[in-house]
Scaffold this motif. Structure first.
Motif, PDB file in Angstrom:
ATOM      1  N   TYR A   2       0.842  -1.130   0.129  1.00 16.35           N
ATOM      2  CA  TYR A   2      -0.010  -0.135  -0.102  1.00 16.35           C
ATOM      3  C   TYR A   2       0.831   1.198  -0.016  1.00 16.35           C
ATOM      4  O   TYR A   2       2.180   1.147   0.658  1.00 16.35           O
ATOM      5  CB  TYR A   2      -0.893   0.021   1.235  1.00 16.35           C
ATOM      6  N   VAL A   3       0.308   2.439  -0.569  1.00 15.97           N
ATOM      7  CA  VAL A   3       1.165   3.603  -0.519  1.00 15.97           C
ATOM      8  C   VAL A   3       0.061   4.813  -0.362  1.00 15.97           C
ATOM      9  O   VAL A   3      -0.953   4.816  -0.541  1.00 15.97           O
ATOM     10  CB  VAL A   3       1.773   3.894  -1.929  1.00 15.97           C
ATOM     11  N   VAL A   4       0.863   6.055   0.341  1.00 18.14           N
ATOM     12  CA  VAL A   4       0.140   7.106   0.334  1.00 18.14           C
ATOM     13  C   VAL A   4       0.762   8.053  -0.575  1.00 18.14           C
ATOM     14  O   VAL A   4       1.997   8.276  -0.853  1.00 18.14           O
ATOM     15  CB  VAL A   4       0.332   7.729   1.748  1.00 18.14           C
ATOM     16  N   PHE A   5       0.089   8.682  -1.169  1.00 27.18           N
ATOM     17  CA  PHE A   5       0.443   9.376  -2.611  1.00 27.18           C
ATOM     18  C   PHE A   5      -0.145  10.759  -2.678  1.00 27.18           C
ATOM     19  O   PHE A   5      -1.308  11.168  -2.047  1.00 27.18           O
ATOM     20  CB  PHE A   5       0.201   8.750  -3.888  1.00 27.18           C
ATOM     21  N   ASP A   6       0.502  11.826  -3.414  1.00 31.17           N
ATOM     22  CA  ASP A   6       0.161  13.263  -3.368  1.00 31.17           C
ATOM     23  C   ASP A   6      -0.874  13.301  -4.852  1.00 31.17           C
ATOM     24  O   ASP A   6      -0.257  13.265  -5.687  1.00 31.17           O
ATOM     25  CB  ASP A   6       1.096  14.249  -3.424  1.00 31.17           C
ATOM     26  N   GLU A   7      -2.036  13.786  -4.510  1.00 32.81           N
ATOM     27  CA  GLU A   7      -2.810  13.811  -5.870  1.00 32.81           C
ATOM     28  C   GLU A   7      -3.431  15.235  -5.613  1.00 32.81           C
ATOM     29  O   GLU A   7      -4.435  15.538  -4.980  1.00 32.81           O
ATOM     30  CB  GLU A   7      -4.180  12.900  -5.810  1.00 32.81           C
ATOM     31  N   VAL A  41       4.883   9.524  -4.650  1.00 33.06           N
ATOM     32  CA  VAL A  41       4.393   8.583  -3.343  1.00 33.06           C
ATOM     33  C   VAL A  41       5.464   9.027  -2.271  1.00 33.06           C
ATOM     34  O   VAL A  41       6.575   9.336  -2.342  1.00 33.06           O
ATOM     35  CB  VAL A  41       4.962   7.112  -3.506  1.00 33.06           C
ATOM     36  N   VAL A  42       4.574   9.053  -1.193  1.00 30.94           N
ATOM     37  CA  VAL A  42       5.395   9.695   0.211  1.00 30.94           C
ATOM     38  C   VAL A  42       5.414   8.742   1.199  1.00 30.94           C
ATOM     39  O   VAL A  42       6.393   9.047   2.304  1.00 30.94           O
ATOM     40  CB  VAL A  42       4.570  11.145   0.689  1.00 30.94           C
ATOM     41  N   LEU A  43       4.846   7.690   1.330  1.00 33.21           N
ATOM     42  CA  LEU A  43       4.670   6.719   2.249  1.00 33.21           C
ATOM     43  C   LEU A  43       4.317   5.209   1.961  1.00 33.21           C
ATOM     44  O   LEU A  43       3.323   5.028   0.990  1.00 33.21           O
ATOM     45  CB  LEU A  43       3.806   7.100   3.236  1.00 33.21           C
ATOM     46  N   ASN A  44       5.345   4.227   2.126  1.00 30.97           N
ATOM     47  CA  ASN A  44       4.613   2.906   1.976  1.00 30.97           C
ATOM     48  C   ASN A  44       4.381   2.095   3.356  1.00 30.97           C
ATOM     49  O   ASN A  44       4.994   2.421   4.408  1.00 30.97           O
ATOM     50  CB  ASN A  44       5.973   2.282   1.432  1.00 30.97           C
ATOM     51  N   PHE A  45       3.292   1.301   3.129  1.00 29.77           N
ATOM     52  CA  PHE A  45       2.745   0.517   4.402  1.00 29.77           C
ATOM     53  C   PHE A  45       2.352  -0.711   3.864  1.00 29.77           C
ATOM     54  O   PHE A  45       1.864  -0.807   2.680  1.00 29.77           O
ATOM     55  CB  PHE A  45       1.829   1.652   5.408  1.00 29.77           C
ATOM     56  N   LYS A  46       2.141  -1.459   4.913  1.00 31.31           N
ATOM     57  CA  LYS A  46       1.521  -2.952   4.735  1.00 31.31           C
ATOM     58  C   LYS A  46       0.368  -3.130   5.334  1.00 31.31           C
ATOM     59  O   LYS A  46      -0.568  -3.983   4.821  1.00 31.31           O
ATOM     60  CB  LYS A  46       2.617  -4.096   5.179  1.00 31.31           C
TER      61      LYS A  46
END
Length: 689
Positions: A2-7, A41-46
């Motif tokens: 999973y990722v957190v991204f800037d839109e 993408v600013v953050l990756n997580f599981k």
């Protein structure tokens, strides 16, 4: 993964479907698949899944202490994950990092954005000022909410009373008053003017309409505070010759700006000299003087049923008004007529600046019933000077009646058809105490009306010719194929049947006439005219006059409609019925038979213009000036298509403008005077449709 991204400046979470080159295929928590650049993408997580991640992070972001985190933040630029470790500890989770990102991203007062996921703290001084501004906005919003609540509850907050009209006409939409009003209107489901009327910001719908118009049309107010008094130069007056003519005016009793007089001098058994005498303010008011600048700003006197706002101060009007028993300056036109041959004697026209002695101010409302066509149709040729006690100036009026017929006949030849004379106008009489309105019909064909109209058309035509002959520009009115326009050069006026036509005869009430009078006086004195050909200032006056005159006309029509709606309410209460006789004007448009109230009617069947009908008025709205009515039945009264066609005829509308005795003004009169004709004033509609 999973990722957190800037839109577009908003941080979202999603599942990575695939990765190729510098981009990812991501499915958001809503199921939408989008292409995301790797750099966004600013953050990756599981864990947890994106939907839970966003929900939990937003809840935790609300618990973040912004003051504390600002104190923990580095002095230089930093990444959000770095700050999260300082705030939550080295074992910070992805959820905590995401929560902190949401918190600081939503706090631009504390942190400036420097890139994706990167920020810089505001300085202490800047933060203090920004927080003070935020607090001020909060307090202002509290005040806005309070004002909105008061308005919804039917209370008008004090600040709104003085600016109520401004809030309707030209509000500052970023201002707190407008925001409160808009908020209240949404809650109350009312228009701004309806809500302000309901809470008492206006004493009556009449005041609402008047203030709405004057705040826009008269931004400096309707008074004359800064205008210097005018004192006529006695030396100049002494140099003006005094006319031997016995001059008299013809107006309604409530007319206070008397622009024009007429006179008749008997030359021999068959010939007379007709004089048209116009007040001469332009001879004494200097161009660009304070009163001239104000007149140029206002462009015209504004008339409405119940009130008027004059172009010039009362003191100046009084100095030039052609009131009875006074000797006053005037521009005079003299034209000779042969009554036996029924002709205007060519080459007899003479114009001059002089003083006239006003013998009398005759009044329509006191004479119309006795000065009839029958009373005027007598033989004058052998007995021009025979006195007649039936009405004042009887011999002069009989002579002028013949002159009016001569002039009208000549104009009809040019027009190619007789002038229609069956259109009705209406008198409005309003009680200043009770606002009771009385509307009565007045036929345009009244002899006194026709006499004055022909005299004014004669003067406006002759003076237009005079200026054209001297190559001096003026403000002319021309008409071609029904379209009227103002120009600086003469054009034929098809509706009036004249080759030259300017407005000269109302200089106390129209700035165009004052301009033309200055041009005329220059020609008579053999001096250079104030305006030359192609003078940009003259074109500017025309443009401004047309715009202002049109606005005045529209407002006058609105106020006539307002008083008509009041009249409908009175009739309904007095008669106990809401059914009225009306006439079809054109498809979808009707007019009441007893009042100049025009309104659309969708239920109207296909009936010929002029057809008499019965309508039922279900309701009227004095604020929106609307009528809800339905068709009941067609009347058996014969169709009068000619009258209705004339109502829609622009030529007839232009004729209406020339009736100087009926300038659409109505005085407020006390109850004691309601039974007196002196309290009424004819209202001319420049365009009945």
């Amino acid at each position: 993964m999973y990722v957190v991204f800037d839109e577009n400046g908003d941080f979202k979470a999603g599942s990575v479907i695939s990765e190729a080159g510098g981009s990812l295929q991501v499915e958001t928590h809503t199921g939408k698949r989008i292409k995301v650049k790797s750099s966004h993408v600013v953050l990756n997580f599981k864990t947890p899944d994106p939907s839970q991640m966003m929900e939990q992070a937003q809840l935790q972001a609300k618990q973040v202490d912004l003051d504390l985190i600002w104190e923990c933040a580095p002095a230089d630029e930093f990444g959000f994950e770095e700050l999260a470790k300082s705030y939550f500890g080295d074992q910070v989770s992805a959820l905590e990092s995401y929560a902190l990102l949401i918190a600081i991203h939503a706090a631009p007062v504390y942190f400036y954005r420097k890139g994706r996921g990167r920020y810089r703290s505001a300085s202490a001084e800047t933060l203090k000022a920004a927080l003070a501004a935020v607090e001020k906005r909060k307090q202002l919003q509290v005040q806005i909410d309070e004002w909105a609540k008061q308005l919804v509850d039917g209370v008008c907050p004090d600040p709104f009373k003085a600016i109520a009209a401004q809030l309707i006409v030209a509000p500052d939409k970023n201002g707190p008053y407008y925001k409160a009003l808009a908020q209240a209107c949404d809650s109350a489901q009312l228009s701004a003017q309806a809500l302000l009327m309901k809470v008492g910001a206006f004493r009556s719908p009449y005041e609402l309409h008047l203030r709405k118009f004057t705040i826009d049309a008269f931004p400096r107010g309707t008074g004359f505070k800064e205008i210097a008094p005018l004192v006529l130069d006695e030396a100049v007056l002494a140099e003006l010759p005094v006319s031997p003519a016995r001059c008299f005016s013809i107006d309604d009793s409530s007319t206070t700006e008397i622009d024009d007089c007429v006179s008749v001098q008997f030359l021999d058994a068959h010939k007379i000299r007709v004089g048209v005498h116009i007040a001469a303010p332009a001879a004494f008011i200097e161009q660009d003087a304070s009163s001239d600048l104000l007149a140029r700003e206002r462009m015209s006197t504004l008339y409405m049923p119940g009130d008027k706002i004059t172009m010039l101060p009362d003191a100046i009007i009084l100095a030039f008004s052609l009131d009875e028993s006074r000797q006053v300056p005037a521009t005079s036109l003299y034209v000779d007529f042969d009554l036996e041959q029924g002709i205007l004697i060519e080459g007899s026209a003479q114009s001059t600046l002089e003083q006239i002695v006003v013998a009398a101010n005759l009044r329509h409302d006191k004479l119309d019933e006795v000065v009839t066509e029958v009373a005027l149709e007598v033989e004058l040729l052998e007995n021009l000077r025979t006195p007649d006690s039936a009405f004042p100036f009887a011999v002069e009026l009989k002579a002028l009646w013949k002159v009016a017929q001569i002039l009208s006949k000549e104009r009809d030849k040019v027009r190619g058809k007789p002038e229609a004379r069956n259109r009705a106008d209406y008198n409005f009489r309003i009680d200043s105490t009770t606002n009771f309105v009385e509307i009565t019909e007045r036929q345009r064909n009244a002899p006194l009306d026709r006499i004055v109209a022909e005299m004014m058309i004669l003067a406006n035509n002759q003076w237009g010719k005079l200026l054209a002959a001297h190559l001096t520009p003026a403000i002319y009115r021309g008409q071609h194929l029904g379209r009227v326009k103002m120009t600086t050069y003469p054009q034929a006026h098809q509706g009036l049947g004249v080759t030259h036509y300017g407005w000269f005869t109302s200089p106390l009430r129209r700035y165009s006439d004052m301009v033309n009078q200055r041009q005329l006086l220059a020609v008579l004195a053999a001096q250079a005219a104030p305006y030359t050909q192609n003078d940009a200032r003259l074109h500017s006056v025309i443009a401004a006059f047309e715009a202002r005159y049109a606005a005045y006309g529209e407002f006058q029509s609105q106020m006539e409609k307002y008083w008509c709606l009041r009249w409908v309410g009175q009739q309904t209460n007095e008669l106990g019925t809401n059914r009225f006789s009306a006439v079809v004007v054109k498809p979808g448009l009707v007019r009441l038979s007893q009042a100049p109230l025009y309104f659309p009617m969708n239920s109207l069947p296909d009936l010929a213009p002029g057809r008499q009908i019965i309508v039922e008025i279900n309701s009227t709205d004095d604020i929106e000036l609307s009528v809800d009515a339905r068709f009941i039945e067609a009347s058996d009264v014969p169709v009068d298509a000619a009258e209705v066609n004339e109502e829609l005829d622009e030529q007839s509308a232009e004729i209406a403008l020339e009736l100087e005795v009926a300038s659409a003004q109505v005085q407020l009169v006390p109850q004691a005077d309601l039974d007196s004709a002196a309290g009424s004033l004819n209202v001319v509609r420049a365009d009945a449709s």
